[in-house]
Design an enzyme around this catalytic site. Structure first.
Site, short mmCIF file in Angstrom:
data_model
loop_
_atom_site.label_atom_id
_atom_site.label_comp_id
_atom_site.label_asym_id
_atom_site.label_seq_id
_atom_site.Cartn_x
_atom_site.Cartn_y
_atom_site.Cartn_z
NE ARG A 1 34.94 29.09 10.06
CZ ARG A 1 35.01 28.45 8.89
NH1 ARG A 1 35.93 28.80 8.00
NH2 ARG A 1 34.19 27.46 8.61
N GLY A 2 36.19 36.27 9.32
CA GLY A 2 36.75 37.55 9.73
C GLY A 2 38.20 37.74 9.37
CE1 TYR B 1 25.56 26.23 12.66
CE2 TYR B 1 24.17 28.06 11.98
CZ TYR B 1 25.09 27.08 11.68
OH TYR B 1 25.56 26.96 10.39
#
Length: 336
Positions: free
Chosen positions: A213-214, A58
């Site tokens: 993811r929202g 990440y």
């Protein structure tokens, strides 16, 4: 607030019923504020969240270093309660590109050495390859993690984005605590084959993408502008007519949330929580405000009538668009 706990399978640790997915604090969802990110980790620990999920790839180690800083600056009692869940194996280039996965035993141990240093810990609580390396049998990758367990550098073995047959092969090699899988109201592919196997074998599921993811958070608008580095700018579910269709599902969910006096996000997270004690949702909150909203899902009680209404509003397979772009779908276990 007292956060209830759940156990990662028959071999894993006891963790908070909600975990914190920290990826968005470093990568793939646009700019994040480092100070606010660390404050959010601290707030999560203070609230009783114990499971912190990250990956060594990440932002090429940035996320692990951020978590390491958050742990180092947290009160000792809170730091000691934290459990780290780390994914490894994704290969990156200096431009941020992706170039496959490496599950060779030597690579597993190399990745672990760097993660321990960046996190500032003497062991990783749950360690897993992010995607199966097609060139390395899963038995070899899991066997290498098992050696790290024997040496005290790892406490428990996990898996990520694997199919039922791979789970069986891995579990025959060493005890598996959990499998990390995308699971949400509009992402229910694990229910047919994978969940029956994890439950048969006593393996938990840590569910990521519980708000897709929202997309089903209730906060995403059709006119939202996404930067080129934002994963959603390339995700099929967020494109054109797909997005318009998927947001109509969110509006159906919003009606139910308003009837219960909760937010859309809280209702969506509560649905995942209702799926079983063996499922631990990971919430990707990047701010204290969003964290507080997510934690509120723990107070949402869904009865049979509520669940039936949610299923009617957002049926399985009702979303349009793959959950990843085609190039990324190609890296998934063939069974997924």
């Amino acid at each position: 607030m007292t956060i209830p706990t759940r156990t990662l399978g028959t071999t894993g640790p006891q963790v908070s019923a909600l975990g914190l997915g920290c990826m968005g604090m470093s990568a793939l969802y646009g700019e994040a504020d480092r100070t606010e990110s660390i404050a959010t980790v601290h707030a999560a620990l203070e609230a009783g969240v114990t499971l912190l999920d990250t990956g060594d790839f990440y932002a090429m180690g940035h996320n692990e270093m951020l978590i390491g800083e958050a742990l180092r600056t947290a009160p000792a009692a809170r730091r000691e309660q934290a459990l780290t869940s780390v994914k490894f194996g994704a290969l990156r280039d200096p431009a941020g590109g992706w170039s496959g996965y490496d599950g060779r035993p030597a690579a597993v141990k190399n990745f672990a050495a760097y993660s321990l240093q960046r996190l500032g810990v003497d062991h990783i609580d749950v360690y897993r390859i992010a995607r199966v390396d097609p060139g390395v049998p899963i038995e070899e990758t899991v066997g290498a993690i098992a050696e790290l367990v024997e040496q005290g550098y790892v406490r428990h073995i996990g898996l990520s984005e694997v199919g039922a047959d791979t789970i069986r092969r891995a579990a025959a090699t060493a005890p598996i605590a959990d499998v990390q899988l995308e699971y949400a109201l509009i992402t229910r592919g694990i229910e047919d084959r994978i969940l029956p196997v994890t439950r048969e074998l006593g393996i938990a599921v840590t569910a990521y993408g519980v708000l897709s993811r929202g997309l089903i958070s209730g906060h995403f608008t059709p006119d939202r502008q996404l930067g080129a580095s934002d994963f959603r700018a390339h995700s099929p579910r967020f494109q054109g007519e797909n997005l318009q269709h998927n947001l109509t599902l969110v509006e159906q969910l919003r009606k139910l949330a308003e009837q219960k006096g909760v937010s859309v996000a809280q209702l969506a997270i509560a649905w995942v929580l209702s799926r079983g004690e063996d499922i631990v949702p990971l919430v990707g909150a990047r701010t204290r405000e969003r964290l507080a909203e997510s934690l509120g899902a723990l107070d949402v009680v869904l009865d049979a009538e509520d669940l039936a209404a949610i299923e009617a509003a957002v049926p399985a397979d009702s979303a349009v668009g793959d959950r990843y772009p085609s190039a990324m779908m190609a890296h998934l276990d063939s069974e997924r």
